[in-house]
Design a protein around this motif. Structure first.
Motif, mmCIF file in Angstrom:
data_model
loop_
_atom_site.group_PDB
_atom_site.id
_atom_site.type_symbol
_atom_site.label_atom_id
_atom_site.label_comp_id
_atom_site.label_asym_id
_atom_site.label_seq_id
_atom_site.Cartn_x
_atom_site.Cartn_y
_atom_site.Cartn_z
ATOM 1 N N ARG A 88 0.913 -1.048 -0.309
ATOM 2 C CA ARG A 88 0.135 -0.101 0.188
ATOM 3 C C ARG A 88 0.945 1.104 -0.349
ATOM 4 N NH1 ARG A 88 -2.148 4.341 2.342
ATOM 5 N NH2 ARG A 88 -0.289 4.120 3.508
ATOM 6 N N SER A 89 1.976 1.679 0.916
ATOM 7 C CA SER A 89 2.945 2.598 1.183
ATOM 8 C C SER A 89 3.609 2.547 -0.353
ATOM 9 C CB SER A 89 3.991 1.951 2.289
ATOM 10 O OG SER A 89 4.684 3.073 1.885
ATOM 11 N N MET A 90 3.989 1.953 -1.257
ATOM 12 C CA MET A 90 4.523 1.498 -2.638
ATOM 13 C C MET A 90 3.484 2.026 -3.310
ATOM 14 S SD MET A 90 6.979 -1.423 -2.199
ATOM 15 C CE MET A 90 7.728 -1.555 -4.131
ATOM 16 N N LEU A 91 2.375 1.118 -3.592
ATOM 17 C CA LEU A 91 1.397 2.037 -4.487
ATOM 18 C C LEU A 91 0.929 3.489 -4.289
ATOM 19 C CD1 LEU A 91 -0.998 -0.742 -4.504
ATOM 20 C CD2 LEU A 91 0.269 0.610 -6.577
ATOM 21 N N SER A 92 1.128 4.009 -2.737
ATOM 22 C CA SER A 92 0.688 5.391 -2.711
ATOM 23 C C SER A 92 1.660 6.367 -3.272
ATOM 24 C CB SER A 92 0.405 5.752 -1.502
ATOM 25 O OG SER A 92 -0.282 4.857 -0.615
ATOM 26 N N ARG A 93 2.982 5.821 -3.754
ATOM 27 C CA ARG A 93 4.436 6.491 -3.619
ATOM 28 C C ARG A 93 4.332 6.444 -5.453
ATOM 29 N NH1 ARG A 93 3.776 6.871 1.258
ATOM 30 N NH2 ARG A 93 5.422 7.597 2.680
ATOM 31 N N ARG A 94 3.447 5.626 -6.194
ATOM 32 C CA ARG A 94 4.149 5.638 -7.589
ATOM 33 C C ARG A 94 2.831 6.064 -8.019
ATOM 34 N NH1 ARG A 94 6.456 2.153 -10.073
ATOM 35 N NH2 ARG A 94 6.854 0.452 -8.494
ATOM 36 N N LYS A 138 -5.793 1.648 11.553
ATOM 37 C CA LYS A 138 -5.074 2.358 12.667
ATOM 38 C C LYS A 138 -3.305 2.372 11.740
ATOM 39 C CE LYS A 138 -3.913 -1.580 15.485
ATOM 40 N NZ LYS A 138 -3.652 -2.680 16.669
ATOM 41 N N ASP A 139 -2.721 1.464 11.205
ATOM 42 C CA ASP A 139 -1.548 0.758 10.052
ATOM 43 C C ASP A 139 -1.317 2.058 8.742
ATOM 44 O OD1 ASP A 139 -0.968 -0.890 11.532
ATOM 45 O OD2 ASP A 139 -2.173 -2.744 10.730
ATOM 46 N N ILE A 140 -2.543 2.044 8.163
ATOM 47 C CA ILE A 140 -2.470 2.871 6.987
ATOM 48 C C ILE A 140 -2.150 4.451 7.624
ATOM 49 C CG2 ILE A 140 -3.896 3.961 5.578
ATOM 50 C CD1 ILE A 140 -5.653 1.004 5.341
ATOM 51 N N SER A 178 3.175 8.576 7.753
ATOM 52 C CA SER A 178 4.537 10.051 7.525
ATOM 53 C C SER A 178 5.711 8.550 7.588
ATOM 54 C CB SER A 178 4.666 9.904 8.964
ATOM 55 O OG SER A 178 3.845 8.980 9.886
ATOM 56 N N LEU A 179 5.067 7.291 7.228
ATOM 57 C CA LEU A 179 6.626 6.875 6.922
ATOM 58 C C LEU A 179 7.106 6.240 5.788
ATOM 59 C CD1 LEU A 179 5.487 4.493 9.773
ATOM 60 C CD2 LEU A 179 7.612 6.310 10.144
ATOM 61 N N ILE A 224 9.397 1.132 6.589
ATOM 62 C CA ILE A 224 8.338 0.264 6.535
ATOM 63 C C ILE A 224 8.130 -1.238 6.573
ATOM 64 C CG2 ILE A 224 5.538 -0.546 5.829
ATOM 65 C CD1 ILE A 224 5.329 2.420 5.236
ATOM 66 N N HIS A 225 9.576 -1.120 5.367
ATOM 67 C CA HIS A 225 10.106 -3.320 5.640
ATOM 68 C C HIS A 225 10.470 -3.028 6.472
ATOM 69 C CE1 HIS A 225 12.576 -5.803 3.903
ATOM 70 N NE2 HIS A 225 12.195 -6.277 3.113
ATOM 71 N N GLN A 226 11.575 -2.504 7.099
ATOM 72 C CA GLN A 226 11.880 -2.460 8.174
ATOM 73 C C GLN A 226 10.856 -3.235 9.203
ATOM 74 O OE1 GLN A 226 14.414 0.060 10.774
ATOM 75 N NE2 GLN A 226 15.932 -0.464 9.878
#
Length: 557
Positions: free
Chosen positions: A202-208, A229-231, A236-237, A242-244
């Protein structure tokens, strides 16, 4: 007309691509992932395998087999005059047995068997690591070694007498090989699962796409691994962080669940030992059989639930037998391209050897020097996985709470380990304390568990950053080579020290030295540079493959 049709086809193709790449399409999520999206069901099946196998490490490797093999050896051993039969009923007995053409201390016999098993594991780590990165071999090898280890443990119940010491030694070696080798393929799932986790995707797609994706498709929600809550927290990360977090969480929760299972199995085993008072040797073999049954049964659901997640196909013209040796040798030759990983592996070689050997030595020391029986020793060993459970959670909580990097947390953890070493070292100079009395064993075991829980989860999570994508098992085979593979050094040196001095206490000197040296080397590891080295390594591999493909196509033309 043809031009209009052509434009229509191009428009349709563009729309189709946009639909596939839309964040509302499951295909877009899976294109970003390393294979199918990870689901909670598969992740828990993966955790269950750790729950299935960890009792072997806690019950069999740390308690039952070292002491049962030492007792069996003593039953057919002799006093130091090599003539008088061993009197193993007295406190602090010191006996020897003829083995391999030499007289060895009976308390060291199990350490020698462990050394042989570890050497075999080291060869297998190299021989199978890269091979498992291709096709569906990773899962196949994982469960092959699971059953290779669990079945000999079950058969241990057939060793009713000390005269079958040779057979119980073979079963112990096979169990150890199965346990260690299965974890080469097991741990390789950590970076794969982190890359396939819906939170990271989700985070990677948001950047894309250039905006935050709050509307999660139902097909992604069905994985049950992404929450509201995770979203909000992840907005902000950055994806690498997030991968770490995910790698650390998966590794830590694996440690927590596995040690919880170990406590349950060990408690059941101690009840059995308490009732089988007529034959303490056979009671330990029954406990080993119980561990084998647990391992076998609880491996069945993971076998059918963990997905294959196939890797790249075998390179053309590759010999499946020599592939791993060639690639591992190639990786070692190119160590100059990732020197930080090399320094970490050297540090981990020492740390893993010391932290593992200290358990084996302590089990023998507690019975032979502190005169602690199997029941009370079992209670002490129960404390270890409980505090390991707490330690893994505690260090993970501290890391999240204060946003400390995995590398810094591991360094802090090792400093706590040195405190334990210093305390034991003091015992060489004073009889007052320093593991001189049985009462000291329980708090020291608790402290060891707290520190070791963080050491295990943090080291695995940190090494994820040193693994190029697509070569996880190969690199984790090198990690296991320094982890479980190093375990032949400690038992061998400790057995030699014990046999030479006729006292297990002096074997602690090796454990203390390796932990301190490993921590010092770890201080010189540059984590951030190590991650950059891995990126360069992956890029060079990609360019090399592209060059080979170009040459192949040119030759065909």
């Amino acid at each position: 007309m043809g031009r209009e049709a052509s434009l229509g086809e191009e428009s349709g193709t563009t729309e189709a691509k946009e639909m596939v790449n839309s964040p509302n399409n499951i295909e877009a999520w899976e294109n970003e992932a390393d294979g199918p999206l990870l689901t909670r069901k598969e992740l828990w099946a993966w955790y269950m395998y750790a729950m299935a196998t960890e009792p072997y490490n806690t019950c069999v490797a740390a308690l039952f087999m070292p002491n049962s093999l030492a007792l069996s050896a003593a039953m057919q051993g002799y006093e130091l005059d090599h003539v008088t039969p061993c009197n193993y009923d007295v406190a602090n007995y010191s006996c020897v047995i003829k083995w391999g053409g030499n007289w060895v201390n009976t308390s060291s016999y199990a350490l020698f068997i462990q050394t042989i098993a570890s050497l075999i594991q080291a060869v297998l780590y190299i021989g199978l690591g890269a091979l498992a990165d291709h096709s569906k071999n990773r899962k196949r090898f994982l469960f092959f070694f699971a059953f290779l280890g669990s079945i000999p443990c079950i058969l241990m119940v057939a060793c009713r007498t000390y005269k079958l010491l040779w057979l119980s030694s073979i079963f112990y070696a096979l169990g150890s090989i199965g346990y260690g080798c299965s974890y080469v393929f097991y741990y390789a799932y950590i970076p794969i699962y982190a890359r396939s986790h819906p939170r990271l995707i989700r985070s990677m797609l948001s950047r894309r796409v250039g905006y935050e994706i709050d509307d999660i498709p139902d097909s992604v929600k069905s994985t049950k691994l992404i929450k509201g809550k995770d979203i909000q927290k992840d907005k902000s990360l950055e994806p690498p962080y997030i991968h770490q977090i995910l790698s650390n969480h998966i590794s830590a929760f694996c440690t927590i669940t596995s040690n919880g299972a170990a406590v349950i199995v060990l408690a059941i085993s101690l009840v059995i030992i308490a009732f089988v008072t007529f034959d303490s040797l056979y009671a330990m073999y029954i406990g080993t059989c119980l561990v084998g049954v647990w391992w076998f049964v609880f491996s069945i659901w993971p076998l059918f639930t963990i997905k294959d997640r196939p890797g790249k196909p075998l390179p053309p013209g590759t010999n499946v037998i020599t592939l791993s040796f060639k690639r591992t040798w190639s990786t070692l030759l190119r160590v100059r391209e990732h020197p930080e990983m090399f320094k970490f592996l050297v540090a981990w070689f020492a740390l893993a050897d010391g932290s593992t050997t200290i358990i084996n030595v302590s089990s023998l020391y507690a019975q032979n020097i502190l005169n602690i029986d199997e029941i009370h020793l079992g209670i002490a060993i129960i404390i270890a996985p409980i505090t390991t459970f707490i330690g893994a959670f505690l260090f993970l909580w501290i890391q999240k709470r204060f946003k400390i990097s995995t590398y810094r947390m591991l360094v802090i953890n090792c400093c706590f380990f040195i405190v334990l070493c210093v305390y034991i070292f003091i015992g060489y100079f004073t009889p007052a304390f320093g593991l001189r009395h049985s009462a000291e064993l329980y708090p020291l075991v608790a402290y060891y568990g707290l520190v070791n829980g963080g050491l295990i989860s943090l080291s695995r999570a940190l090494f994820v950053d040193f693994c190029p994508q697509g070569r996880e098992t190969e690199f984790f085979s090198i990690f296991e080579l320094t982890d479980k593979g190093s375990s032949w050094v400690g038992p061998l040196v400790s057995a030699g020290i014990s046999s030479g001095t006729h006292s297990v206490r002096y074997a602690y000197a090796w454990c203390i030295a390796t932990i301190i040296v490993g921590t010092i080397i770890l201080f010189f590891v540059n984590h951030e540079k190590g991650k950059e080295d891995v990126k360069k390594f992956a890029n060079s591999e990609q360019n090399s493959n592209a060059f080979k493909t170009h040459d192949s196509e040119s030759a065909e033309m």
